[in-house]
Design a protein around this motif. Sequence first.
Motif, PDB file in Angstrom:
ATOM      1  N   TYR A   1       0.827  -1.203   0.000  1.00 31.47           N
ATOM      2  CA  TYR A   1       0.000   0.000   0.000  1.00 31.47           C
ATOM      3  C   TYR A   1       0.865   1.259   0.000  1.00 31.47           C
ATOM      4  O   TYR A   1       0.592   2.207  -0.749  1.00 31.47           O
ATOM      5  CB  TYR A   1      -0.927  -0.026   1.217  1.00 31.47           C
ATOM      6  CG  TYR A   1      -1.810   1.186   1.358  1.00 31.47           C
ATOM      7  CD1 TYR A   1      -3.043   1.247   0.713  1.00 31.47           C
ATOM      8  CD2 TYR A   1      -1.428   2.267   2.143  1.00 31.47           C
ATOM      9  CE1 TYR A   1      -3.862   2.354   0.842  1.00 31.47           C
ATOM     10  CE2 TYR A   1      -2.239   3.379   2.285  1.00 31.47           C
ATOM     11  CZ  TYR A   1      -3.454   3.417   1.628  1.00 31.47           C
ATOM     12  OH  TYR A   1      -4.260   4.526   1.761  1.00 31.47           O
ATOM     13  N   ALA A   2       1.912   1.268   0.807  1.00 34.57           N
ATOM     14  CA  ALA A   2       2.791   2.438   0.897  1.00 34.57           C
ATOM     15  C   ALA A   2       3.410   2.768  -0.455  1.00 34.57           C
ATOM     16  O   ALA A   2       3.556   3.943  -0.817  1.00 34.57           O
ATOM     17  CB  ALA A   2       3.887   2.204   1.939  1.00 34.57           C
ATOM     18  N   VAL A   3       3.742   1.752  -1.223  1.00 37.53           N
ATOM     19  CA  VAL A   3       4.338   1.966  -2.548  1.00 37.53           C
ATOM     20  C   VAL A   3       3.274   2.290  -3.591  1.00 37.53           C
ATOM     21  O   VAL A   3       3.442   3.197  -4.413  1.00 37.53           O
ATOM     22  CB  VAL A   3       5.120   0.699  -2.986  1.00 37.53           C
ATOM     23  CG1 VAL A   3       5.534   0.781  -4.448  1.00 37.53           C
ATOM     24  CG2 VAL A   3       6.327   0.485  -2.094  1.00 37.53           C
ATOM     25  N   ARG A   4       2.170   1.566  -3.552  1.00 39.27           N
ATOM     26  CA  ARG A   4       1.187   1.652  -4.637  1.00 39.27           C
ATOM     27  C   ARG A   4       0.173   2.784  -4.514  1.00 39.27           C
ATOM     28  O   ARG A   4      -0.273   3.318  -5.536  1.00 39.27           O
ATOM     29  CB  ARG A   4       0.446   0.312  -4.764  1.00 39.27           C
ATOM     30  CG  ARG A   4       1.363  -0.810  -5.200  1.00 39.27           C
ATOM     31  CD  ARG A   4       0.612  -2.109  -5.270  1.00 39.27           C
ATOM     32  NE  ARG A   4       1.478  -3.216  -5.661  1.00 39.27           N
ATOM     33  CZ  ARG A   4       1.069  -4.455  -5.798  1.00 39.27           C
ATOM     34  NH1 ARG A   4      -0.198  -4.754  -5.590  1.00 39.27           N
ATOM     35  NH2 ARG A   4       1.922  -5.393  -6.153  1.00 39.27           N
ATOM     36  N   ASP A   5      -0.232   3.144  -3.301  1.00 40.13           N
ATOM     37  CA  ASP A   5      -1.270   4.169  -3.151  1.00 40.13           C
ATOM     38  C   ASP A   5      -0.945   5.459  -3.916  1.00 40.13           C
ATOM     39  O   ASP A   5      -1.808   5.962  -4.643  1.00 40.13           O
ATOM     40  CB  ASP A   5      -1.547   4.450  -1.669  1.00 40.13           C
ATOM     41  CG  ASP A   5      -2.634   5.488  -1.472  1.00 40.13           C
ATOM     42  OD1 ASP A   5      -3.793   5.218  -1.857  1.00 40.13           O
ATOM     43  OD2 ASP A   5      -2.326   6.578  -0.950  1.00 40.13           O
ATOM     44  N   PRO A   6       0.268   5.992  -3.817  1.00 40.45           N
ATOM     45  CA  PRO A   6       0.558   7.220  -4.584  1.00 40.45           C
ATOM     46  C   PRO A   6       0.457   7.002  -6.107  1.00 40.45           C
ATOM     47  O   PRO A   6       0.034   7.904  -6.832  1.00 40.45           O
ATOM     48  CB  PRO A   6       1.995   7.571  -4.190  1.00 40.45           C
ATOM     49  CG  PRO A   6       2.263   6.827  -2.931  1.00 40.45           C
ATOM     50  CD  PRO A   6       1.398   5.610  -2.954  1.00 40.45           C
ATOM     51  N   ILE A   7       0.818   5.817  -6.561  1.00 41.43           N
ATOM     52  CA  ILE A   7       0.738   5.523  -8.003  1.00 41.43           C
ATOM     53  C   ILE A   7      -0.724   5.401  -8.421  1.00 41.43           C
ATOM     54  O   ILE A   7      -1.126   5.952  -9.447  1.00 41.43           O
ATOM     55  CB  ILE A   7       1.528   4.244  -8.352  1.00 41.43           C
ATOM     56  CG1 ILE A   7       2.994   4.409  -7.977  1.00 41.43           C
ATOM     57  CG2 ILE A   7       1.388   3.912  -9.835  1.00 41.43           C
ATOM     58  CD1 ILE A   7       3.809   3.124  -8.044  1.00 41.43           C
ATOM     59  N   TYR A   8      -1.519   4.690  -7.630  1.00 39.28           N
ATOM     60  CA  TYR A   8      -2.956   4.584  -7.935  1.00 39.28           C
ATOM     61  C   TYR A   8      -3.572   5.976  -8.043  1.00 39.28           C
ATOM     62  O   TYR A   8      -4.334   6.271  -8.958  1.00 39.28           O
ATOM     63  CB  TYR A   8      -3.702   3.815  -6.843  1.00 39.28           C
ATOM     64  CG  TYR A   8      -3.387   2.343  -6.712  1.00 39.28           C
ATOM     65  CD1 TYR A   8      -3.225   1.505  -7.809  1.00 39.28           C
ATOM     66  CD2 TYR A   8      -3.298   1.763  -5.446  1.00 39.28           C
ATOM     67  CE1 TYR A   8      -2.969   0.156  -7.662  1.00 39.28           C
ATOM     68  CE2 TYR A   8      -3.045   0.412  -5.284  1.00 39.28           C
ATOM     69  CZ  TYR A   8      -2.877  -0.390  -6.395  1.00 39.28           C
ATOM     70  OH  TYR A   8      -2.637  -1.727  -6.226  1.00 39.28           O
ATOM     71  N   ARG A   9      -3.245   6.843  -7.096  1.00 39.03           N
ATOM     72  CA  ARG A   9      -3.828   8.191  -7.079  1.00 39.03           C
ATOM     73  C   ARG A   9      -3.381   9.011  -8.289  1.00 39.03           C
ATOM     74  O   ARG A   9      -4.150   9.798  -8.836  1.00 39.03           O
ATOM     75  CB  ARG A   9      -3.481   8.902  -5.778  1.00 39.03           C
ATOM     76  CG  ARG A   9      -4.207   8.310  -4.588  1.00 39.03           C
ATOM     77  CD  ARG A   9      -3.867   8.992  -3.276  1.00 39.03           C
ATOM     78  NE  ARG A   9      -4.520   8.331  -2.169  1.00 39.03           N
ATOM     79  CZ  ARG A   9      -5.797   8.494  -1.838  1.00 39.03           C
ATOM     80  NH1 ARG A   9      -6.558   9.315  -2.530  1.00 39.03           N
ATOM     81  NH2 ARG A   9      -6.310   7.847  -0.806  1.00 39.03           N
ATOM     82  N   GLU A  10      -2.126   8.809  -8.707  1.00 39.17           N
ATOM     83  CA  GLU A  10      -1.601   9.517  -9.873  1.00 39.17           C
ATOM     84  C   GLU A  10      -2.325   9.111 -11.152  1.00 39.17           C
ATOM     85  O   GLU A  10      -2.609   9.942 -12.011  1.00 39.17           O
ATOM     86  CB  GLU A  10      -0.108   9.218 -10.001  1.00 39.17           C
ATOM     87  CG  GLU A  10       0.534   9.745 -11.267  1.00 39.17           C
ATOM     88  CD  GLU A  10       1.920   9.165 -11.472  1.00 39.17           C
ATOM     89  OE1 GLU A  10       2.243   8.846 -12.629  1.00 39.17           O
ATOM     90  OE2 GLU A  10       2.676   9.015 -10.489  1.00 39.17           O
ATOM     91  N   VAL A  11      -2.649   7.842 -11.272  1.00 34.45           N
ATOM     92  CA  VAL A  11      -3.261   7.306 -12.488  1.00 34.45           C
ATOM     93  C   VAL A  11      -4.771   7.542 -12.513  1.00 34.45           C
ATOM     94  O   VAL A  11      -5.359   7.716 -13.580  1.00 34.45           O
ATOM     95  CB  VAL A  11      -2.961   5.788 -12.613  1.00 34.45           C
ATOM     96  CG1 VAL A  11      -3.673   5.167 -13.797  1.00 34.45           C
ATOM     97  CG2 VAL A  11      -1.470   5.553 -12.713  1.00 34.45           C
TER      98      VAL A  11
END
Length: 185
Positions: free
Chosen positions: A141-151
């Motif tokens: 989650y720590a790695v992916r949440d910012p990427i999910y939000r960006e996309v």
Amino acid sequence: MNLEARQRASVALIGMPGCGKSTIGRQLARLRQLAFLDSDHEIERFLGCSIREYFDREGEAAFRDIEQRVIAETLASGQARIVATGGGSVLRPANRDAMKARATVVYLHTQPEDLARRLSRDTQRPLLQVADPRQRLRDLYAVRDPIYREVADIVVDTAHKSATMLVNLISMQLDMSAGSRQDAE
């Protein structure tokens, strides 16, 4: 863009493993009268074995190569559909680019603690077959949440909402989003 065109636009669902992409995707596809495709199921059909088997045998990089191919082909087909992607699909820039270019991207945001409860008995997700799956979910989650939000074009918090509520909320937001794009044109 008329109502029919808005209802026919492709949607890519993204989010952590266990957040409900497949369940929500099937129901959203029925509501919007679109085809539904689960990228993990397509990958397994392509491979002829389970993702876990392939992952164990060939490793994560080989799996991500196949995942990238399936996502690219699915979204490039031109057929409007609801696509449930794998939780790690956003890790590859090519997947993010394909989703942004060819679909409205909806992030089903779910906290790691909720995911841990949902996935406590799951033995099929390769990345969670570790001594401490709860911590693994926090790390992912720590790695992916910012990427999910960006996309994401739309972020929907899944906490305390039924699948039906989420489907209706997403559908309304898709209609509002399409209306905003039409107004801008």
